[in-house]
Design a protein around this motif. Structure first.
Motif, short mmCIF file in Angstrom:
data_model
loop_
_atom_site.label_atom_id
_atom_site.label_comp_id
_atom_site.label_asym_id
_atom_site.label_seq_id
_atom_site.Cartn_x
_atom_site.Cartn_y
_atom_site.Cartn_z
N ASN A 193 0.77 -30.13 16.80
CA ASN A 193 -0.15 -30.77 17.76
C ASN A 193 -0.52 -29.79 18.85
O ASN A 193 0.33 -29.09 19.38
CB ASN A 193 0.54 -31.95 18.47
N GLY A 194 -1.79 -29.77 19.17
CA GLY A 194 -2.23 -28.95 20.29
C GLY A 194 -2.34 -27.47 20.00
O GLY A 194 -2.58 -26.66 20.89
N GLN A 212 -1.64 -31.49 9.52
CA GLN A 212 -0.26 -31.43 10.01
C GLN A 212 0.69 -31.66 8.85
O GLN A 212 1.89 -31.38 8.95
CB GLN A 212 -0.04 -32.49 11.08
N GLY A 266 -4.62 -25.91 18.37
CA GLY A 266 -6.00 -25.43 18.50
C GLY A 266 -6.82 -25.60 17.22
O GLY A 266 -7.91 -25.03 17.10
N LYS A 267 -6.34 -26.38 16.28
CA LYS A 267 -7.03 -26.56 15.00
C LYS A 267 -8.41 -27.21 15.20
O LYS A 267 -9.41 -26.74 14.68
CB LYS A 267 -6.18 -27.40 14.03
N THR A 268 -8.42 -28.30 15.96
CA THR A 268 -9.69 -29.00 16.20
C THR A 268 -10.63 -28.11 17.01
O THR A 268 -11.83 -28.05 16.75
CB THR A 268 -9.44 -30.33 16.94
N THR A 269 -10.07 -27.41 17.98
CA THR A 269 -10.88 -26.50 18.79
C THR A 269 -11.55 -25.45 17.90
O THR A 269 -12.73 -25.14 18.07
CB THR A 269 -9.99 -25.81 19.86
N1 LIG Z 1 -11.99 -31.34 25.95
C1 LIG Z 1 -10.91 -30.64 26.27
N2 LIG Z 1 -10.77 -30.10 27.51
C2 LIG Z 1 -9.69 -29.36 27.84
N3 LIG Z 1 -8.68 -29.06 26.98
C3 LIG Z 1 -8.76 -29.57 25.76
C4 LIG Z 1 -9.88 -30.37 25.32
N4 LIG Z 1 -9.68 -30.72 24.03
C5 LIG Z 1 -8.50 -30.16 23.67
N5 LIG Z 1 -7.96 -29.47 24.70
C6 LIG Z 1 -6.69 -28.71 24.67
O1 LIG Z 1 -6.79 -27.69 23.71
C7 LIG Z 1 -5.55 -27.47 23.07
C8 LIG Z 1 -5.76 -27.49 21.58
O2 LIG Z 1 -6.17 -28.79 21.18
P1 LIG Z 1 -6.69 -29.12 19.73
O3 LIG Z 1 -7.19 -30.51 19.75
O4 LIG Z 1 -7.62 -28.05 19.29
O5 LIG Z 1 -5.33 -29.01 18.91
P2 LIG Z 1 -5.01 -29.46 17.42
O6 LIG Z 1 -4.32 -28.31 16.78
O7 LIG Z 1 -6.24 -29.97 16.78
O8 LIG Z 1 -3.96 -30.62 17.65
P3 LIG Z 1 -3.74 -31.99 16.82
O9 LIG Z 1 -2.90 -31.60 15.66
O10 LIG Z 1 -3.01 -32.85 17.79
O11 LIG Z 1 -5.08 -32.52 16.44
C9 LIG Z 1 -4.60 -28.55 23.58
O12 LIG Z 1 -3.79 -27.96 24.55
C10 LIG Z 1 -5.54 -29.56 24.21
O13 LIG Z 1 -4.92 -30.20 25.28
#
Ligand SMILES: Nc1ncnc2c1ncn2[C@@H]1O[C@H](COP(=O)(O)OP(=O)(O)OP(=O)(O)O)[C@@H](O)[C@H]1O
Ligand SMILES: [Mg+2]
Length: 244
Positions: free
Chosen positions: A46-47, A202, A49-52
């Motif tokens: 989690n977190g 995940q 950065g995958k979605t980013t």
């Molecule tokens: N709109 C936003 N503004 C600021 N920070 C953000 C935003 N969206 C996500 N983040 C931060 O970016 C980081 C990466 O988030 P992201 O959603 O890319 O992770 P992830 O790997 O997709 O996690 P998950 O498995 O929970 O989906 C996290 O620390 C999150 O808090």
């Protein structure tokens, strides 16, 4: 005249990529290649950065440094709608189907992009052939479908846009084990149908068992990558990600 040469090399080639939200840097120096016709898995907690990363590839978030080359062309500064029209589709985390619209209406909305103009009906029939469940439920409100059915719909809707690269963000999130299995079968079928897939999961073990290539991402950086079958057998990966 010499005939045009089809671009070779990976469908997507990312190097030195950074991105984030406003002043907050999330991804740092990401290097990632997605080979044509393959499944590439992006796994991490989690977190991480995958979605980013998925959003940056689609252009919903501006990159900071680095470059993204898609099908031989630099798309780093291309607006999101043009990336979509070049054949990049995102199936977002949480599916994001329109719950108050029917299955068929959701699918038709997938075809509003210029790339998919003309032939919507044929395309719809194709999707219904691929996903008979969606045909059965075509007049049902999307919001009344199960999580797994909604995921199928979200994938079907993305295919309506005639993509080449399908970004699947956590498609099995919150699904029952039997549906998780089904979704992974669908992902394998996408590859067999010629789509190129970048999959964020995940469910690391299943993702790496299904994929050709894998990337492990933690705290915004790629910590490990390689052929997926090698990562599956990696003792460190097993210990940290599979809890074995
Ligand atoms: N709109 C936003 N503004 C600021 N920070 C953000 C935003 N969206 C996500 N983040 C931060 O970016 C980081 C990466 O988030 P992201 O959603 O890319 O992770 P992830 O790997 O997709 O996690 P998950 O498995 O929970 O989906 C996290 O620390 C999150 O808090
Ligand atoms: Mg995510």
């Amino acid at each position: 005249m010499t005939p045009p040469v089809a671009p070779s090399g990976p469908l997507l080639d990312i190097s030195g990529l950074s991105s984030g939200y406003g002043p907050v840097v999330i991804l740092r120096d990401i290097g990632l290649r997605v080979e044509r016709g393959s499944i590439t898995a992006l796994v991490g907690p989690n977190g991480a950065g995958k979605t980013t990363l998925m959003k940056t590839i689609l252009g919903l978030i501006r990159r900071g440094a680095g470059s993204m080359v898609y099908d031989g062309a630099d798309i780093s500064d291309m607006p999101s709608h043009r990336r979509v029209d070049a054949g990049i589709a995102l199936v977002p985390e949480g599916r994001m189907v329109f719950t108050t619209l029917t299955v068929e209406q959701n699918l038709r909305l997938g075809a509003v992009v210029p790339r998919a103009h003309g032939g919507t009906q044929e395309r719809l029939e194709e999707i219904f052939r691929q996903f008979p469940k969606l045909r059965e439920r075509r007049r049902q409100l999307a919001g009344s479908m199960s999580g797994g059915e909604q995921q199928m719909l979200a994938i079907g809707r993305s295919l309506m846009a005639k993509p080449r690269l399908v970004l699947l963000d956590e498609p099995t999130l919150g699904l029952a084990p039997i549906m998780v299995k089904k979704v992974f079968e669908i992902i394998g079928q996408l590859r067999a149908d010629g789509y190129t897939v970048l999959l964020s999961e995940q469910n690391s073990k299943l993702a790496l068992e299904t994929a050709d290539h894998g990337y492990i991402i933690e705290n915004g950086i790629v910590t490990l990558s390689g052929p997926a079958h090698q990562l599956v057998d990696d003792p460190e990966v097993k210990r940290r990600y599979f809890g074995m």
